[in-house]
Design a protein around this motif. Structure first.
Motif, PDB file in Angstrom:
ATOM      1  N   ILE A   1      68.913  24.598  24.041  1.00  0.00           N
ATOM      2  CA  ILE A   1      69.893  24.399  22.977  1.00  0.00           C
ATOM      3  C   ILE A   1      70.354  22.966  23.181  1.00  0.00           C
ATOM      4  O   ILE A   1      71.047  22.664  24.160  1.00  0.00           O
ATOM      5  CB  ILE A   1      71.071  25.396  23.077  1.00  0.00           C
ATOM      6  N   ALA A   2      69.909  22.092  22.289  1.00  0.00           N
ATOM      7  CA  ALA A   2      70.106  20.664  22.542  1.00  0.00           C
ATOM      8  C   ALA A   2      70.501  19.922  21.269  1.00  0.00           C
ATOM      9  O   ALA A   2      70.184  20.356  20.166  1.00  0.00           O
ATOM     10  CB  ALA A   2      68.826  20.063  23.117  1.00  0.00           C
ATOM     11  N   GLY A   3      71.186  18.813  21.478  1.00  0.00           N
ATOM     12  CA  GLY A   3      71.540  17.939  20.358  1.00  0.00           C
ATOM     13  C   GLY A   3      73.032  17.727  20.266  1.00  0.00           C
ATOM     14  O   GLY A   3      73.758  17.792  21.251  1.00  0.00           O
ATOM     15  N   ASP A   4      73.466  17.466  19.054  1.00  0.00           N
ATOM     16  CA  ASP A   4      74.876  17.207  18.781  1.00  0.00           C
ATOM     17  C   ASP A   4      75.611  18.499  18.459  1.00  0.00           C
ATOM     18  O   ASP A   4      75.044  19.426  17.888  1.00  0.00           O
ATOM     19  CB  ASP A   4      75.023  16.267  17.583  1.00  0.00           C
ATOM     20  N   VAL A   5      76.881  18.527  18.818  1.00  0.00           N
ATOM     21  CA  VAL A   5      77.773  19.602  18.413  1.00  0.00           C
ATOM     22  C   VAL A   5      78.740  18.975  17.412  1.00  0.00           C
ATOM     23  O   VAL A   5      79.227  17.871  17.634  1.00  0.00           O
ATOM     24  CB  VAL A   5      78.539  20.179  19.627  1.00  0.00           C
ATOM     25  N   PRO A   6      79.015  19.646  16.297  1.00  0.00           N
ATOM     26  CA  PRO A   6      79.941  19.071  15.314  1.00  0.00           C
ATOM     27  C   PRO A   6      81.288  18.729  15.946  1.00  0.00           C
ATOM     28  O   PRO A   6      81.676  19.331  16.943  1.00  0.00           O
ATOM     29  CB  PRO A   6      80.095  20.185  14.273  1.00  0.00           C
TER      30      PRO A   6
ATOM     31  N   GLY B   1      79.376  20.094   0.915  1.00  0.00           N
ATOM     32  CA  GLY B   1      79.445  18.669   1.167  1.00  0.00           C
ATOM     33  C   GLY B   1      78.443  18.257   2.215  1.00  0.00           C
ATOM     34  O   GLY B   1      77.388  18.844   2.365  1.00  0.00           O
ATOM     35  N   VAL B   2      78.785  17.235   2.982  1.00  0.00           N
ATOM     36  CA  VAL B   2      77.880  16.704   3.988  1.00  0.00           C
ATOM     37  C   VAL B   2      77.721  17.720   5.112  1.00  0.00           C
ATOM     38  O   VAL B   2      78.702  18.228   5.639  1.00  0.00           O
ATOM     39  CB  VAL B   2      78.431  15.368   4.551  1.00  0.00           C
ATOM     40  N   GLN B   3      76.502  18.014   5.465  1.00  0.00           N
ATOM     41  CA  GLN B   3      76.248  18.968   6.537  1.00  0.00           C
ATOM     42  C   GLN B   3      76.127  18.227   7.858  1.00  0.00           C
ATOM     43  O   GLN B   3      75.295  17.344   8.005  1.00  0.00           O
ATOM     44  CB  GLN B   3      74.972  19.747   6.263  1.00  0.00           C
ATOM     45  N   PRO B   4      76.984  18.572   8.819  1.00  0.00           N
ATOM     46  CA  PRO B   4      76.895  17.919  10.121  1.00  0.00           C
ATOM     47  C   PRO B   4      75.625  18.338  10.860  1.00  0.00           C
ATOM     48  O   PRO B   4      74.948  19.277  10.465  1.00  0.00           O
ATOM     49  CB  PRO B   4      78.141  18.409  10.856  1.00  0.00           C
ATOM     50  N   ILE B   5      75.345  17.646  11.931  1.00  0.00           N
ATOM     51  CA  ILE B   5      74.180  17.965  12.748  1.00  0.00           C
ATOM     52  C   ILE B   5      74.567  19.083  13.709  1.00  0.00           C
ATOM     53  O   ILE B   5      75.647  19.077  14.291  1.00  0.00           O
ATOM     54  CB  ILE B   5      73.710  16.717  13.522  1.00  0.00           C
ATOM     55  N   TRP B   6      73.670  20.053  13.882  1.00  0.00           N
ATOM     56  CA  TRP B   6      73.914  21.205  14.730  1.00  0.00           C
ATOM     57  C   TRP B   6      72.928  21.220  15.873  1.00  0.00           C
ATOM     58  O   TRP B   6      71.845  20.659  15.765  1.00  0.00           O
ATOM     59  CB  TRP B   6      73.773  22.486  13.905  1.00  0.00           C
ATOM     60  N   PRO B   7      73.257  21.894  16.969  1.00  0.00           N
ATOM     61  CA  PRO B   7      72.302  22.001  18.076  1.00  0.00           C
ATOM     62  C   PRO B   7      71.021  22.701  17.627  1.00  0.00           C
ATOM     63  O   PRO B   7      71.048  23.660  16.869  1.00  0.00           O
ATOM     64  CB  PRO B   7      73.038  22.842  19.123  1.00  0.00           C
ATOM     65  N   VAL B   8      69.904  22.214  18.123  1.00  0.00           N
ATOM     66  CA  VAL B   8      68.599  22.782  17.819  1.00  0.00           C
ATOM     67  C   VAL B   8      68.241  23.784  18.924  1.00  0.00           C
ATOM     68  O   VAL B   8      68.410  23.498  20.099  1.00  0.00           O
ATOM     69  CB  VAL B   8      67.532  21.670  17.737  1.00  0.00           C
ATOM     70  N   ILE B   9      67.762  24.954  18.514  1.00  0.00           N
ATOM     71  CA  ILE B   9      67.369  25.992  19.465  1.00  0.00           C
ATOM     72  C   ILE B   9      65.837  26.023  19.481  1.00  0.00           C
ATOM     73  O   ILE B   9      65.205  26.372  18.493  1.00  0.00           O
ATOM     74  CB  ILE B   9      67.916  27.371  19.043  1.00  0.00           C
ATOM     75  N   THR B  10      65.262  25.629  20.621  1.00  0.00           N
ATOM     76  CA  THR B  10      63.821  25.527  20.737  1.00  0.00           C
ATOM     77  C   THR B  10      63.309  26.508  21.778  1.00  0.00           C
ATOM     78  O   THR B  10      63.799  26.526  22.915  1.00  0.00           O
ATOM     79  CB  THR B  10      63.402  24.095  21.145  1.00  0.00           C
ATOM     80  N   ARG B  11      62.324  27.306  21.392  1.00  0.00           N
ATOM     81  CA  ARG B  11      61.697  28.218  22.352  1.00  0.00           C
ATOM     82  C   ARG B  11      60.664  27.441  23.147  1.00  0.00           C
ATOM     83  O   ARG B  11      59.732  26.865  22.576  1.00  0.00           O
ATOM     84  CB  ARG B  11      61.048  29.395  21.621  1.00  0.00           C
ATOM     85  N   LEU B  12      60.808  27.427  24.482  1.00  0.00           N
ATOM     86  CA  LEU B  12      59.879  26.697  25.340  1.00  0.00           C
ATOM     87  C   LEU B  12      58.691  27.551  25.744  1.00  0.00           C
ATOM     88  O   LEU B  12      57.556  27.116  25.681  1.00  0.00           O
ATOM     89  CB  LEU B  12      60.594  26.199  26.591  1.00  0.00           C
TER      90      LEU B  12
END
Length: 184
Positions: free
Chosen positions: A87-92, A170-181
């Motif tokens: 679970i990686a990336g930006d959190v709003p 409106g503008v959609q913020p960036i959310w964490p990406v959930i990637t199956r490894l």
């Protein structure tokens, strides 16, 4: 008499189906994350109110924050305790946030470390300020959430005092990406 019985039965079944809808009718989808900014406010639809009354859940109010759930990864696969995820990336933007893993019915996953998630105040962020968590049944270094069991999983991201809590578009913020490894 038979038609009246069938009508009542059909009405009850349709009401049950409407109450089983997760998060009501005003859902917003951000990748794998689903939320309803009106769920805890006075503008919640009647079915959402009935669903909350039946479950006993106390949602965040419109000015308090927003709860988002993910039962699938970013590729659309159901979350499973047998797999390993990042679970990686930006959190709003939010004053405070929590990210927890549970079974779909809301029960916490029983694990020896008693770690069920992370908060914004305890997570170790990367140099770029982004989060990077690993959810796996095998121990990992860093931000690790242990998984166990055979039931389908749910990730719950709660944003407290978030500027987007009252917005419905409106503008959609960036959310964490959930990637199956990996998945056996």
């Amino acid at each position: 008499m038979v038609s009246m019985f069938c009508g009542v039965l059909l009405g009850l079944l349709l009401t049950q189906a409407a109450l089983d809808r997760e998060l009501g009718f005003n859902k917003l989808r951000f990748g794998p994350w689903i939320g309803n900014p009106r769920l805890g406010g006075i503008f919640a639809d009647p079915y959402s109110k009935a669903m909350l009354a039946r479950s006993g859940e106390l949602p965040l109010g419109g000015g308090e924050g927003l709860t988002l759930v993910a039962e699938r990864d970013s590729a659309g696969n159901a979350l499973s305790a047998h797999c390993t995820y990042t679970i990686a990336g930006d959190v709003p933007p939010a004053r405070y946030w929590t990210l927890a893993v549970s079974y779909r019915d809301g029960r916490l996953i029983d694990n020896p470390s008693q770690r069920f998630g992370f908060t914004s105040s305890e997570i170790v962020r990367g140099a770029d300020g982004k989060i990077n968590l690993v959810a796996s049944s095998l121990p990992r270094a860093g931000n690790w959430i242990p998984l166990a069991g055979a039931e389908p999983l749910r990730l719950t991201l709660r944003l407290y005092d978030a500027p987007l809590a009252n917005e419905s578009g409106g503008v959609q913020p960036i959310w964490p990406v959930i990637t199956r490894l990996q998945c056996p």
